[in-house]
Structures are given as structure tokens and as C-alpha cells.
Design a protein around this motif. Structure first.
Motif, mmCIF file in Angstrom:
data_model
loop_
_atom_site.group_PDB
_atom_site.id
_atom_site.type_symbol
_atom_site.label_atom_id
_atom_site.label_comp_id
_atom_site.label_asym_id
_atom_site.label_seq_id
_atom_site.Cartn_x
_atom_site.Cartn_y
_atom_site.Cartn_z
ATOM 1 N N ALA A 39 -0.036 13.393 21.700
ATOM 2 C CA ALA A 39 -0.006 14.857 21.682
ATOM 3 C C ALA A 39 -0.719 15.322 22.941
ATOM 4 O O ALA A 39 -1.738 14.750 23.339
ATOM 5 C CB ALA A 39 -0.717 15.385 20.446
ATOM 6 N N VAL A 40 -0.151 16.337 23.606
ATOM 7 C CA VAL A 40 -0.738 16.842 24.841
ATOM 8 C C VAL A 40 -0.859 18.362 24.779
ATOM 9 O O VAL A 40 -0.109 19.023 24.062
ATOM 10 C CB VAL A 40 0.093 16.432 26.085
ATOM 11 C CG1 VAL A 40 0.066 14.940 26.293
ATOM 12 C CG2 VAL A 40 1.523 16.921 25.993
ATOM 13 N N CYS B 102 6.100 15.346 32.729
ATOM 14 C CA CYS B 102 4.693 15.713 32.619
ATOM 15 C C CYS B 102 3.893 15.120 33.771
ATOM 16 O O CYS B 102 4.233 14.066 34.303
ATOM 17 C CB CYS B 102 4.103 15.187 31.318
ATOM 18 S SG CYS B 102 4.879 15.814 29.828
ATOM 19 N N LEU B 103 2.818 15.815 34.136
ATOM 20 C CA LEU B 103 1.874 15.365 35.154
ATOM 21 C C LEU B 103 0.478 15.396 34.557
ATOM 22 O O LEU B 103 0.152 16.291 33.774
ATOM 23 C CB LEU B 103 1.905 16.290 36.369
ATOM 24 C CG LEU B 103 3.209 16.394 37.126
ATOM 25 C CD1 LEU B 103 3.124 17.518 38.151
ATOM 26 C CD2 LEU B 103 3.534 15.089 37.810
ATOM 27 N N ILE B 104 -0.352 14.410 34.949
ATOM 28 C CA ILE B 104 -1.758 14.430 34.533
ATOM 29 C C ILE B 104 -2.607 13.948 35.700
ATOM 30 O O ILE B 104 -2.292 12.932 36.319
ATOM 31 C CB ILE B 104 -2.004 13.591 33.263
ATOM 32 C CG1 ILE B 104 -3.449 13.714 32.806
ATOM 33 C CG2 ILE B 104 -1.589 12.148 33.433
ATOM 34 C CD1 ILE B 104 -3.732 13.173 31.419
ATOM 35 N N ALA B 105 -3.636 14.711 36.025
ATOM 36 C CA ALA B 105 -4.593 14.326 37.061
ATOM 37 C C ALA B 105 -5.985 14.189 36.443
ATOM 38 O O ALA B 105 -6.661 13.195 36.662
ATOM 39 C CB ALA B 105 -4.611 15.327 38.197
ATOM 40 N N SER B 106 -6.393 15.205 35.669
ATOM 41 C CA SER B 106 -7.691 15.096 35.009
ATOM 42 C C SER B 106 -7.567 14.080 33.880
ATOM 43 O O SER B 106 -6.595 14.087 33.136
ATOM 44 C CB SER B 106 -8.140 16.453 34.467
ATOM 45 O OG SER B 106 -7.199 16.947 33.550
ATOM 46 N N GLN C 254 7.420 21.481 35.120
ATOM 47 C CA GLN C 254 6.752 20.252 34.716
ATOM 48 C C GLN C 254 5.537 20.651 33.885
ATOM 49 O O GLN C 254 4.869 21.635 34.188
ATOM 50 C CB GLN C 254 6.293 19.449 35.935
ATOM 51 C CG GLN C 254 7.424 18.960 36.803
ATOM 52 C CD GLN C 254 6.933 18.505 38.159
ATOM 53 O OE1 GLN C 254 6.082 19.151 38.771
ATOM 54 N NE2 GLN C 254 7.484 17.413 38.639
ATOM 55 N N PHE C 255 5.271 19.888 32.852
ATOM 56 C CA PHE C 255 4.142 20.178 31.986
ATOM 57 C C PHE C 255 2.897 19.526 32.579
ATOM 58 O O PHE C 255 2.839 18.303 32.723
ATOM 59 C CB PHE C 255 4.425 19.653 30.581
ATOM 60 C CG PHE C 255 3.479 20.173 29.550
ATOM 61 C CD1 PHE C 255 3.593 21.473 29.078
ATOM 62 C CD2 PHE C 255 2.471 19.379 29.044
ATOM 63 C CE1 PHE C 255 2.724 21.964 28.119
ATOM 64 C CE2 PHE C 255 1.599 19.852 28.080
ATOM 65 C CZ PHE C 255 1.727 21.152 27.620
ATOM 66 N N VAL C 256 1.905 20.308 32.962
ATOM 67 C CA VAL C 256 0.660 19.809 33.535
ATOM 68 C C VAL C 256 -0.347 19.642 32.399
ATOM 69 O O VAL C 256 -0.782 20.610 31.789
ATOM 70 C CB VAL C 256 0.113 20.772 34.614
ATOM 71 C CG1 VAL C 256 -1.194 20.235 35.197
ATOM 72 C CG2 VAL C 256 1.151 20.981 35.709
ATOM 73 N N VAL C 257 -0.689 18.397 32.118
ATOM 74 C CA VAL C 257 -1.522 18.049 30.970
ATOM 75 C C VAL C 257 -2.996 18.278 31.279
ATOM 76 O O VAL C 257 -3.505 17.811 32.296
ATOM 77 C CB VAL C 257 -1.280 16.577 30.564
ATOM 78 C CG1 VAL C 257 -2.210 16.164 29.431
ATOM 79 C CG2 VAL C 257 0.172 16.357 30.189
#
Length: 85
Positions: free
Chosen positions: A51-52, A31-35, A61-64
Motif C-alpha cells: 500500500a502506498v 510509481c516513483l520513490i526517492a524518500s 506518475q504516482f510519487v510515493v
């Protein structure tokens, strides 16, 4: 938008900037998260259940886009441990 939940593992900072890019594993899913990544670093640590919601990119890749901690956040746990001293 899809949703997943599971146990967080292997949190890494990929890019330092005003809005850092974080990588983490959710069970076996990359997973990736930026915001909201700064809030994520303050709320979540390895071994926590979250939970995302988000979308998959071309590399699977799951972008959260959104996340929620199931149970207490890291800051809540630290606060309650300080309160009991």
C-alpha cells in the motif's frame, strides 16, 4: 494525499545517489520513490502486495511518500527461511 494498493512489478533504479530514485509498477500504475528508497529496496520485491500514499506528478506518475508492505517484507522472508535451515 492519495493512496493505492496492489502488486509490485518491474522495479528499476533510475538514479544512483545518496538517495536513489526508483521506478516501479503498482498493478498498471507507474510509481516513483526517492524518500525511503533504500528501505524500499530492502523490503520489497516483484510480486509483493503493498500500500502506498503520495501524489501524482505532471506526467501522471504516482510519487510515493509512504509505503507499507502487506504481509511479510523481503527481509522477514529471508530471515525465516534461514531460521528453518
Amino acid at each position: 494525499m492519495e493512496s493505492l494498493n496492489g502488486i509490485v512489478g518491474s522495479i528499476k533504479i533510475l538514479k544512483f545517489s545518496e538517495r536513489p530514485l526508483l521506478y516501479f509498477k503498482l498493478d498498471d500504475q507507474s510509481c516513483l520513490i526517492a524518500s525511503h528508497s533504500l528501505n524500499f529496496m530492502a523490503d520489497v520485491e516483484n510480486g509483493m502486495r503493498i500500500a502506498v500514499a503520495g501524489v501524482y506528478n505532471s506526467r501522471k506518475q504516482f510519487v510515493v511518500k509512504k509505503y507499507a508492505v502487506i504481509g511479510q517484507t523481503k527481509m522477514m522472508m529471508e530471515f525465516t527461511s534461514m531460521k528453518s535451515m
